[in-house]
Design a protein around this motif. Structure first.
Motif, PDB file in Angstrom:
ATOM      1  N   LEU A 152      29.258  39.205  31.629  1.00 41.72           N
ATOM      2  CA  LEU A 152      28.834  40.566  31.965  1.00 41.72           C
ATOM      3  C   LEU A 152      29.055  40.895  33.435  1.00 41.72           C
ATOM      4  CD1 LEU A 152      25.484  40.863  29.945  1.00 41.72           C
ATOM      5  CD2 LEU A 152      27.741  41.756  29.338  1.00 41.72           C
ATOM      6  N   ARG A 153      28.935  39.903  34.315  1.00 43.39           N
ATOM      7  CA  ARG A 153      29.078  40.176  35.751  1.00 43.39           C
ATOM      8  C   ARG A 153      30.523  40.462  36.144  1.00 43.39           C
ATOM      9  NH1 ARG A 153      28.973  34.673  35.251  1.00 43.39           N
ATOM     10  NH2 ARG A 153      30.532  33.482  36.447  1.00 43.39           N
ATOM     11  N   HIS A 154      31.477  40.197  35.250  1.00 41.50           N
ATOM     12  CA  HIS A 154      32.888  40.455  35.543  1.00 41.50           C
ATOM     13  C   HIS A 154      33.373  41.765  34.928  1.00 41.50           C
ATOM     14  CE1 HIS A 154      33.746  35.883  36.254  1.00 41.50           C
ATOM     15  NE2 HIS A 154      33.097  36.452  37.251  1.00 41.50           N
ATOM     16  N   ILE A 155      32.466  42.525  34.339  1.00 37.59           N
ATOM     17  CA  ILE A 155      32.815  43.812  33.737  1.00 37.59           C
ATOM     18  C   ILE A 155      32.094  44.916  34.512  1.00 37.59           C
ATOM     19  CG2 ILE A 155      32.827  45.203  31.629  1.00 37.59           C
ATOM     20  CD1 ILE A 155      32.538  42.558  30.052  1.00 37.59           C
ATOM     21  N   PHE A 156      32.858  45.859  35.057  1.00 35.88           N
ATOM     22  CA  PHE A 156      32.271  46.958  35.823  1.00 35.88           C
ATOM     23  C   PHE A 156      32.257  48.234  34.981  1.00 35.88           C
ATOM     24  CE2 PHE A 156      33.395  43.933  39.045  1.00 35.88           C
ATOM     25  CZ  PHE A 156      32.436  44.100  40.029  1.00 35.88           C
ATOM     26  N   VAL A 157      31.201  49.027  35.162  1.00 34.20           N
ATOM     27  CA  VAL A 157      31.046  50.267  34.412  1.00 34.20           C
ATOM     28  C   VAL A 157      31.231  51.440  35.369  1.00 34.20           C
ATOM     29  CG1 VAL A 157      29.604  51.590  32.837  1.00 34.20           C
ATOM     30  CG2 VAL A 157      29.386  49.092  32.918  1.00 34.20           C
ATOM     31  N   LEU A 158      32.373  52.127  35.249  1.00 29.70           N
ATOM     32  CA  LEU A 158      32.663  53.272  36.094  1.00 29.70           C
ATOM     33  C   LEU A 158      32.130  54.553  35.448  1.00 29.70           C
ATOM     34  CD1 LEU A 158      34.540  50.965  37.046  1.00 29.70           C
ATOM     35  CD2 LEU A 158      36.268  52.696  37.557  1.00 29.70           C
ATOM     36  N   GLU A 159      32.455  55.696  36.019  1.00 29.31           N
ATOM     37  CA  GLU A 159      32.004  56.968  35.455  1.00 29.31           C
ATOM     38  C   GLU A 159      32.520  57.130  34.035  1.00 29.31           C
ATOM     39  OE1 GLU A 159      32.837  60.328  37.864  1.00 29.31           O
ATOM     40  OE2 GLU A 159      31.989  59.461  39.677  1.00 29.31           O
ATOM     41  N   ASN A 160      31.716  57.822  33.215  1.00 32.11           N
ATOM     42  CA  ASN A 160      32.049  58.063  31.801  1.00 32.11           C
ATOM     43  C   ASN A 160      32.209  56.758  31.012  1.00 32.11           C
ATOM     44  OD1 ASN A 160      32.169  60.909  32.241  1.00 32.11           O
ATOM     45  ND2 ASN A 160      34.223  60.641  33.103  1.00 32.11           N
ATOM     46  N   GLU A 161      31.502  55.735  31.465  1.00 29.57           N
ATOM     47  CA  GLU A 161      31.502  54.435  30.784  1.00 29.57           C
ATOM     48  C   GLU A 161      32.886  53.809  30.678  1.00 29.57           C
ATOM     49  OE1 GLU A 161      29.461  54.569  27.022  1.00 29.57           O
ATOM     50  OE2 GLU A 161      27.504  54.305  27.963  1.00 29.57           O
ATOM     51  N   VAL A 162      33.708  54.051  31.673  1.00 28.90           N
ATOM     52  CA  VAL A 162      35.005  53.374  31.746  1.00 28.90           C
ATOM     53  C   VAL A 162      34.758  51.935  32.188  1.00 28.90           C
ATOM     54  CG1 VAL A 162      37.219  53.246  32.947  1.00 28.90           C
ATOM     55  CG2 VAL A 162      36.297  55.468  32.241  1.00 28.90           C
ATOM     56  N   LEU A 163      35.277  50.974  31.423  1.00 26.78           N
ATOM     57  CA  LEU A 163      35.059  49.563  31.728  1.00 26.78           C
ATOM     58  C   LEU A 163      36.275  48.957  32.426  1.00 26.78           C
ATOM     59  CD1 LEU A 163      33.344  48.243  28.448  1.00 26.78           C
ATOM     60  CD2 LEU A 163      32.313  49.334  30.449  1.00 26.78           C
ATOM     61  N   LYS A 164      36.009  48.127  33.440  1.00 29.17           N
ATOM     62  CA  LYS A 164      37.051  47.402  34.148  1.00 29.17           C
ATOM     63  C   LYS A 164      36.657  45.921  34.181  1.00 29.17           C
ATOM     64  CE  LYS A 164      39.615  50.941  35.663  1.00 29.17           C
ATOM     65  NZ  LYS A 164      41.084  51.091  35.516  1.00 29.17           N
ATOM     66  N   VAL A 165      37.606  45.049  33.887  1.00 25.37           N
ATOM     67  CA  VAL A 165      37.343  43.614  33.813  1.00 25.37           C
ATOM     68  C   VAL A 165      38.079  42.895  34.949  1.00 25.37           C
ATOM     69  CG1 VAL A 165      37.394  41.563  32.363  1.00 25.37           C
ATOM     70  CG2 VAL A 165      37.192  43.826  31.312  1.00 25.37           C
ATOM     71  N   VAL A 166      37.355  42.036  35.672  1.00 28.69           N
ATOM     72  CA  VAL A 166      37.949  41.281  36.776  1.00 28.69           C
ATOM     73  C   VAL A 166      37.862  39.776  36.490  1.00 28.69           C
ATOM     74  CG1 VAL A 166      37.351  43.078  38.437  1.00 28.69           C
ATOM     75  CG2 VAL A 166      35.768  41.166  38.080  1.00 28.69           C
ATOM     76  N   ASP A 167      38.472  38.998  37.373  1.00 28.05           N
ATOM     77  CA  ASP A 167      38.476  37.531  37.310  1.00 28.05           C
ATOM     78  C   ASP A 167      39.233  37.021  36.085  1.00 28.05           C
ATOM     79  OD1 ASP A 167      38.109  34.872  37.707  1.00 28.05           O
ATOM     80  OD2 ASP A 167      35.977  34.985  38.106  1.00 28.05           O
ATOM     81  N   HIS A 168      40.551  36.938  36.245  1.00 25.41           N
ATOM     82  CA  HIS A 168      41.421  36.530  35.131  1.00 25.41           C
ATOM     83  C   HIS A 168      42.181  35.240  35.438  1.00 25.41           C
ATOM     84  CE1 HIS A 168      40.718  40.345  33.051  1.00 25.41           C
ATOM     85  NE2 HIS A 168      40.810  40.925  34.239  1.00 25.41           N
ATOM     86  N   VAL A 169      41.599  34.391  36.286  1.00 27.13           N
ATOM     87  CA  VAL A 169      42.262  33.136  36.668  1.00 27.13           C
ATOM     88  C   VAL A 169      42.630  32.309  35.440  1.00 27.13           C
ATOM     89  CG1 VAL A 169      41.960  30.919  37.815  1.00 27.13           C
ATOM     90  CG2 VAL A 169      41.211  33.004  38.949  1.00 27.13           C
ATOM     91  N   ASN A 170      41.714  32.232  34.480  1.00 25.23           N
ATOM     92  CA  ASN A 170      41.923  31.355  33.318  1.00 25.23           C
ATOM     93  C   ASN A 170      42.385  32.104  32.077  1.00 25.23           C
ATOM     94  OD1 ASN A 170      40.966  28.811  34.544  1.00 25.23           O
ATOM     95  ND2 ASN A 170      39.017  29.885  34.675  1.00 25.23           N
TER      96      ASN A 170
END
Length: 417
Positions: free
Chosen positions: A127-145
């Motif tokens: 959950l800490r690697h998923i960001f919630v932008l305006e209008n519930e747009v989701l962005k996922v970070v940390d893709h090393v693996n």
């Protein structure tokens, strides 16, 4: 404009060591690297390992067509410049929620489905690697693996949802929206039913922490040199040891001192594990970071624990702040592997911790007022302390070949840990 390439991030003993000569603020830190804000649109992640930098760069390039991936601006041998999100994480967004919205569930399923189509093997994100932008747009970070670890089901996502009591709500919606996906996950968990007695934890060798399997679905809440701790229920956790002798040592301490209020309650033991109560609350180091002064009440509690340990026959008389949990039942002290085997009559690590928080003088004043005899015993010889700036150097030097390490200062020799 300052050059972020002058920032140095290296592996320390317990965390990353950072040398930041710029004004770029640190906004995040994990096991692979540290993230600094460059502007309102960009941030840079600086890695300790160039291989991991390359792995994440490849994953980000492969996912640039995904709307849920951060934009990639630049890459280098040890860094990635990417899109900065001034938004809450999904963990923060769902805080205090009693159910997970259907819209969020649909978007999470879409993310997992698209990653699978793109041949990513890590179909997962905490959950800490998923960001919630305006209008519930989701962005996922940390893709090393993303192309290294194999998670055919979202183990970390489900683990995190379970901690905040939203796992059942999420799975209920998945079953309704994508019954085939739900069945696939259900079959996976039936085939890989959790048995904490067989969690693989191995010793990392001299001076290194234990090694754990990333595929274990239970929440990993702590990991050190002797063992790893998993939360297995709302009120229980289990510590799995890398070496049987460490398990026996701590088990002997815990079981023989269950009558002491600061010892966690033990429910079951085995040759390589101890199942005990889960301590709900911050550790004292986290708690004191938010305090402007040290209260006499906290000193009394710490002093009582230390004196009781001595009366009970403990040989190692110490209570590091990170090992003390502030619960609704009072202070609880964990990590007792060496309590009966190491000779240490002064709480050196506690002194060092309080010194780093700026509370040591106040603590000793309180002790002198409450118990002058103990104060005299503790201070009859100088207390060995290390400056915080020296600790960074010590962490760095531990990673250097012995031939390149500077000699340790004499004042460090009295420290037992």
């Amino acid at each position: 404009m300052e050059d972020f390439k002058t920032i140095k991030v290296t592996k320390g003993i317990k965390s990353l060591a950072i040398d930041n000569p710029t004004a770029y603020p640190l906004i995040g830190m994990g096991s692979q690297g540290a993230v600094f804000k460059l502007s309102d649109e960009k941030c840079v992640k600086i890695y300790t390992d160039s291989i991991q930098a390359k792995m994440e760069a490849e994953a980000l390039k492969a996912g640039q067509h995904f709307p849920f991936f951060p934009k990639l601006f630049d890459t280098g041998p040890n860094y990635i410049v990417m899109e900065y999100f001034n938004a809450p994480t999904l963990k923060e967004y769902l805080r205090n929620s009693t159910y997970i919205p259907e819209s969020i569930t649909r978007k999470l399923l879409t993310i997992l489905r698209e990653m699978k189509k793109a041949k990513f093997t890590m179909l997962d994100a905490p959950l800490r690697h998923i960001f919630v932008l305006e209008n519930e747009v989701l962005k996922v970070v940390d893709h090393v693996n993303a192309f290294k670890r194999i998670h055919p089901v979202p183990l970390k996502l489900l683990r995190d949802l379970n901690i905040i009591l939203l796992k059942d709500s999420f799975l209920s919606r998945v079953k309704q929206l994508e019954p085939e996906t739900y069945q696939l996950w259900d079959n996976y968990f039936k085939d890989n039913r959790f048995d904490y007695k067989n969690i693989p934890v191995t010793s990392g060798g001299s001076g290194k922490g234990v090694k754990v399997e990333s595929s274990v679905t239970q929440p990993l809440i702590g990991k050190g040199h002797q063992g790893a701790v998993y939360r297995i229920a709302e009120d229980q956790c289990v510590k799995i040891y890398g070496k049987p002798e460490h398990c026996k040592q701590e088990k002997d301490v815990l079981l023989s001192n269950q009558h002491l209020s600061f010892i966690p309650k033990v429910h079951e033991t085995g040759s390589n594990y101890v199942r005990m109560e889960y301590l709900l609350g911050p550790n004292l180091n986290q708690y004191l970071k938010k305090q402007s002064h040290l209260s006499e009440d906290i000193t009394r509690r710490l002093l009582n624990i230390l004196l009781t340990m001595k009366e009970a026959g403990f040989k190692q008389i110490d209570a590091p702040l990170r090992h003390i949990f502030v619960t609704n039942q009072g202070f609880k002290l964990v990590d007792h592997v060496y309590s009966f085997s190491r000779e240490q009559d002064r709480p050196i690590e506690l002194f060092q911790n309080l010194h780093e928080r700026g509370f040591l003088d106040t603590f000793l004043e309180h002790v002198n007022k409450i118990d002058p005899y103990t104060h005299a015993q503790w201070t009859k010889t100088p207390i060995p302390l290390v400056k915080e700036e020296d600790m960074i150097g010590i962490e760095f030097n531990q990673n250097q070949p012995k031939s390149k390490r500077p000699k340790k200062r004499k004042k460090m020799r009295d420290q037992k840990k």
